[in-house]
Design a protein around this motif. Structure first.
Motif, mmCIF file in Angstrom:
data_model
loop_
_atom_site.group_PDB
_atom_site.id
_atom_site.type_symbol
_atom_site.label_atom_id
_atom_site.label_comp_id
_atom_site.label_asym_id
_atom_site.label_seq_id
_atom_site.Cartn_x
_atom_site.Cartn_y
_atom_site.Cartn_z
ATOM 1 N N HIS A 70 0.543 -1.294 -0.211
ATOM 2 C CA HIS A 70 0.068 0.057 0.036
ATOM 3 C C HIS A 70 0.804 1.203 0.067
ATOM 4 C CE1 HIS A 70 -2.916 2.798 2.528
ATOM 5 N NE2 HIS A 70 -2.971 2.865 1.244
ATOM 6 N N LEU A 71 1.367 1.642 1.220
ATOM 7 C CA LEU A 71 2.420 2.680 1.225
ATOM 8 C C LEU A 71 3.740 2.481 1.961
ATOM 9 C CD1 LEU A 71 -0.003 5.642 2.169
ATOM 10 C CD2 LEU A 71 1.093 5.440 0.081
ATOM 11 N N GLY A 72 4.221 1.007 1.714
ATOM 12 C CA GLY A 72 5.574 0.865 2.379
ATOM 13 C C GLY A 72 5.898 0.791 3.645
ATOM 14 N N ALA A 73 4.774 0.762 4.738
ATOM 15 C CA ALA A 73 5.137 0.289 6.068
ATOM 16 C C ALA A 73 5.657 -0.872 6.388
ATOM 17 C CB ALA A 73 3.832 0.631 6.794
ATOM 18 N N HIS A 74 6.483 -0.922 7.305
ATOM 19 C CA HIS A 74 7.381 -2.280 7.501
ATOM 20 C C HIS A 74 6.417 -3.040 8.264
ATOM 21 C CE1 HIS A 74 10.131 -5.211 8.732
ATOM 22 N NE2 HIS A 74 11.271 -4.290 8.247
ATOM 23 N N LEU A 75 6.183 -4.453 7.885
ATOM 24 C CA LEU A 75 5.123 -5.283 8.471
ATOM 25 C C LEU A 75 5.595 -5.712 9.570
ATOM 26 C CD1 LEU A 75 3.830 -7.037 5.212
ATOM 27 C CD2 LEU A 75 2.639 -5.449 6.552
ATOM 28 N N GLY A 76 6.952 -6.010 9.834
ATOM 29 C CA GLY A 76 7.553 -6.496 11.173
ATOM 30 C C GLY A 76 7.440 -5.504 12.229
ATOM 31 N N HIS A 77 7.282 -4.121 11.993
ATOM 32 C CA HIS A 77 7.071 -3.224 13.268
ATOM 33 C C HIS A 77 5.862 -2.790 13.331
ATOM 34 C CE1 HIS A 77 11.609 -2.707 13.255
ATOM 35 N NE2 HIS A 77 11.564 -2.874 12.226
ATOM 36 N N GLY A 78 5.019 -3.444 14.193
ATOM 37 C CA GLY A 78 3.840 -2.948 14.644
ATOM 38 C C GLY A 78 2.722 -4.068 13.705
ATOM 39 N N ILE A 80 0.643 -7.169 13.072
ATOM 40 C CA ILE A 80 -0.018 -8.437 13.852
ATOM 41 C C ILE A 80 -0.664 -9.392 13.103
ATOM 42 C CG2 ILE A 80 -0.218 -6.564 15.813
ATOM 43 C CD1 ILE A 80 -3.134 -6.711 15.441
ATOM 44 N N VAL A 81 -0.949 -10.305 13.696
ATOM 45 C CA VAL A 81 -1.539 -11.720 12.888
ATOM 46 C C VAL A 81 -3.014 -11.374 13.353
ATOM 47 C CG1 VAL A 81 -2.058 -13.982 12.967
ATOM 48 C CG2 VAL A 81 0.351 -13.158 13.009
ATOM 49 N N GLU A 82 -3.939 -11.365 12.412
ATOM 50 C CA GLU A 82 -5.202 -11.275 12.332
ATOM 51 C C GLU A 82 -5.827 -12.579 11.800
ATOM 52 O OE1 GLU A 82 -8.739 -8.990 13.476
ATOM 53 O OE2 GLU A 82 -6.792 -8.276 13.680
ATOM 54 N N GLY A 83 -6.434 -13.466 12.519
ATOM 55 C CA GLY A 83 -6.820 -14.469 11.928
ATOM 56 C C GLY A 83 -5.708 -15.267 11.522
ATOM 57 N N ASN A 84 -5.504 -15.365 10.110
ATOM 58 C CA ASN A 84 -4.467 -16.318 9.239
ATOM 59 C C ASN A 84 -3.740 -15.291 8.316
ATOM 60 O OD1 ASN A 84 -5.034 -18.697 10.563
ATOM 61 N ND2 ASN A 84 -6.785 -19.036 9.034
ATOM 62 N N ASN A 85 -3.960 -13.975 8.762
ATOM 63 C CA ASN A 85 -3.537 -13.094 7.693
ATOM 64 C C ASN A 85 -2.466 -12.099 8.644
ATOM 65 O OD1 ASN A 85 -4.966 -13.724 5.654
ATOM 66 N ND2 ASN A 85 -6.708 -12.198 6.517
ATOM 67 N N ILE A 86 -1.486 -11.323 8.078
ATOM 68 C CA ILE A 86 -0.568 -10.232 8.703
ATOM 69 C C ILE A 86 -1.300 -9.035 8.416
ATOM 70 C CG2 ILE A 86 0.859 -9.997 6.731
ATOM 71 C CD1 ILE A 86 3.179 -9.613 8.996
ATOM 72 N N ARG A 87 -1.401 -8.313 9.428
ATOM 73 C CA ARG A 87 -2.121 -7.064 9.236
ATOM 74 C C ARG A 87 -1.138 -5.674 9.632
ATOM 75 N NH1 ARG A 87 -6.378 -4.920 13.600
ATOM 76 N NH2 ARG A 87 -4.503 -3.820 14.607
ATOM 77 N N CYS A 88 -1.197 -4.773 8.488
ATOM 78 C CA CYS A 88 -0.062 -3.756 8.679
ATOM 79 C C CYS A 88 -0.749 -2.875 9.557
ATOM 80 C CB CYS A 88 -0.169 -3.082 7.224
ATOM 81 S SG CYS A 88 0.909 -1.770 7.209
ATOM 82 N N THR A 89 0.357 -2.224 10.424
ATOM 83 C CA THR A 89 -0.450 -1.304 11.323
ATOM 84 C C THR A 89 -0.500 -0.073 10.999
ATOM 85 O OG1 THR A 89 0.537 -0.488 13.536
ATOM 86 C CG2 THR A 89 2.322 -0.327 11.826
ATOM 87 N N PHE A 90 0.053 0.514 9.581
ATOM 88 C CA PHE A 90 -0.120 1.846 9.343
ATOM 89 C C PHE A 90 -1.930 1.937 8.925
ATOM 90 C CE2 PHE A 90 1.894 5.130 6.023
ATOM 91 C CZ PHE A 90 1.434 5.988 6.963
ATOM 92 N N HIS A 91 -2.342 1.169 7.982
ATOM 93 C CA HIS A 91 -3.776 1.449 7.595
ATOM 94 C C HIS A 91 -4.718 0.079 7.736
ATOM 95 C CE1 HIS A 91 -1.593 4.693 5.600
ATOM 96 N NE2 HIS A 91 -2.728 5.551 5.665
ATOM 97 N N HIS A 92 -3.993 -1.135 8.147
ATOM 98 C CA HIS A 92 -4.864 -1.973 8.745
ATOM 99 C C HIS A 92 -5.077 -2.929 7.434
ATOM 100 C CE1 HIS A 92 -5.799 -1.301 12.990
ATOM 101 N NE2 HIS A 92 -4.593 -1.023 12.909
ATOM 102 N N TRP A 93 -4.356 -2.933 6.356
ATOM 103 C CA TRP A 93 -4.500 -3.727 5.208
ATOM 104 C C TRP A 93 -3.935 -5.310 5.665
ATOM 105 C CZ3 TRP A 93 -4.060 -1.931 -0.422
ATOM 106 C CH2 TRP A 93 -4.782 -0.780 -0.617
ATOM 107 N N GLN A 94 -4.827 -6.377 5.286
ATOM 108 C CA GLN A 94 -4.356 -7.493 5.699
ATOM 109 C C GLN A 94 -3.846 -8.442 4.261
ATOM 110 O OE1 GLN A 94 -7.244 -9.572 8.027
ATOM 111 N NE2 GLN A 94 -7.708 -7.846 8.973
ATOM 112 N N PHE A 95 -2.979 -9.193 4.659
ATOM 113 C CA PHE A 95 -2.410 -10.039 3.498
ATOM 114 C C PHE A 95 -2.260 -11.667 4.157
ATOM 115 C CE2 PHE A 95 -0.785 -5.903 3.332
ATOM 116 C CZ PHE A 95 -1.062 -5.428 1.867
ATOM 117 N N ASN A 96 -2.663 -12.595 3.157
ATOM 118 C CA ASN A 96 -2.307 -13.569 3.695
ATOM 119 C C ASN A 96 -0.993 -14.384 3.478
ATOM 120 O OD1 ASN A 96 -2.267 -14.730 1.063
ATOM 121 N ND2 ASN A 96 -4.525 -15.849 0.981
#
Length: 333
Positions: A70-78, A80-96
């Motif tokens: 989306h906008l390049g935030a680091h997924l490892g900093h902030g 979290i796991v949401e269900g079986n996805n990783i959720r970006c801390t910046f805008h809460h987009w989720q990826f499996n």
């Protein structure tokens, strides 16, 4: 055009590189399963770059590029796991775990490309035998061979609980793997009583070596997996070695050990335990030394000679190097 190599001239140390190789492709053991808990997000470096690992609530594992599409935030900093996805801390987009965008919480229409293909780079992952394996290829080619089936791991009830170890070694994995056919070093570095004979053969990504008529025999499954058995009499001890490039000059080697259950206190049980302790450099009452106490001193400080000065007793080193060459992609850094 490259100048012809002068085989009569011995290169000086200043002309040599420690590890003049790109990262090879293949399957690699990047974590033990117990190192990544459900709901955990981790950052790790291997294959020369940083990755983010996460384990979903169903136990599935994802290994992704660190930066959100989306906008390049680091997924490892902030992140979290949401269900079986990783959720970006910046805008809460989720990826499996396969890189598909699964949720844009505030958007009415998901970007079209997200419906067509994965948008976050991920690595193919297989979890097996208490190990998280990742397939790496610098050009993102899909896996070209399967992971091995290991009889001891398939029969845990009749084998001792697997023992896990890990070492960081200051060299590339080709230098480590070459030891399997370099039997003179077993006498002069490890203190073995003799130089054992070795046989070495290959079949595509598979290599097989046999030291001293079955005393040690191993199967290499590409550059990163070595299934080795140390034998004494009727006793066999499995050393499942997994070497993963952290970067060009650092390898993290994980090992998983097991052997058949023998009656407690029996000679066979003592023999198996001794073979294990020898392999991790903790055996007592012997003259030879395990790899941790001697090999690491060499690997951490040597330089690679592309045109080595070999003698007739050095074994199939050049044959091994020819085999290993297939795992490097031409032009890869």
């Amino acid at each position: 055009m490259n100048a012809p190599v002068d085989l009569e001239r011995i290169q000086t140390g200043d002309e040599l590189e420690r590890c003049p190789f790109p990262i090879p492709y293949g399957w690699f053991g990047v974590q033990f399963s117990h190192e990544l808990e459900v709901g955990q997000v981790k950052m790790e470096t291997f294959f020369g770059k940083e990755w983010v690992l996460f384990r979903g609530e169903d136990g599935s594992v994802g290994i992704t590029d660190p930066y959100c599409p989306h906008l390049g935030a680091h997924l490892g900093h902030g992140g979290i796991v949401e269900g079986n996805n990783i959720r970006c801390t910046f805008h809460h987009w989720q990826f499996n775990s396969e890189g598909w965008c699964k949720e844009v919480p505030y958007g009415k229409v998901m970007p079209g490309i997200c419906k067509k293909k994965p948008v976050l780079k991920t690595l193919p992952v297989v979890e097996k035998y208490g190990i998280i394996f990742a397939w790496y290829h610098p050009q993102d080619v899909e896996p070209m061979w399967d992971l091995p089936t290991v009889p001891e791991f398939e029969d845990p009830d009749n084998h001792v609980e697997v023992k896990y170890h890990s070492w960081d070694i200051g060299t590339c994995i080709q230098e480590i793997a070459e030891n399997s056919v370099d039997t003179p070093h077993l006498k002069f570095l490890h203190g073995a009583p003799m130089i054992p004979p070795v046989e070495f053969e290959t079949d595509g990504p598979i290599s097989k070596y046999n030291i001293m008529d079955g005393y040690i025999w191993g199967i290499g499954h590409g550059p990163g997996i070595s299934e080795t058995r140390h034998n004494k009499g009727d006793v066999a001890m499995l050393m499942f070695a997994l070497s993963t490039p952290v970067h060009a000059e650092l390898t993290r080697t994980r090992m998983a050990f097991t052997w058949k259950k023998y009656p407690e206190g029996s000679e066979d049980a003592k023999t198996a335990e001794h073979l294990y302790n020898h392999s991790i450099g903790e055996a007592e009452g012997e003259d030879s030394a395990g790899f941790e106490s001697v090999d690491l001193i060499v690997w951490d400080n040597k330089k690679y000679r592309p045109n080595p000065l070999l003698c007739d007793g050095d074994g199939p080193i050049l044959k091994f190097r020819e085999y290993f060459k297939q795992f490097y992609v031409e032009g890869a850094e």
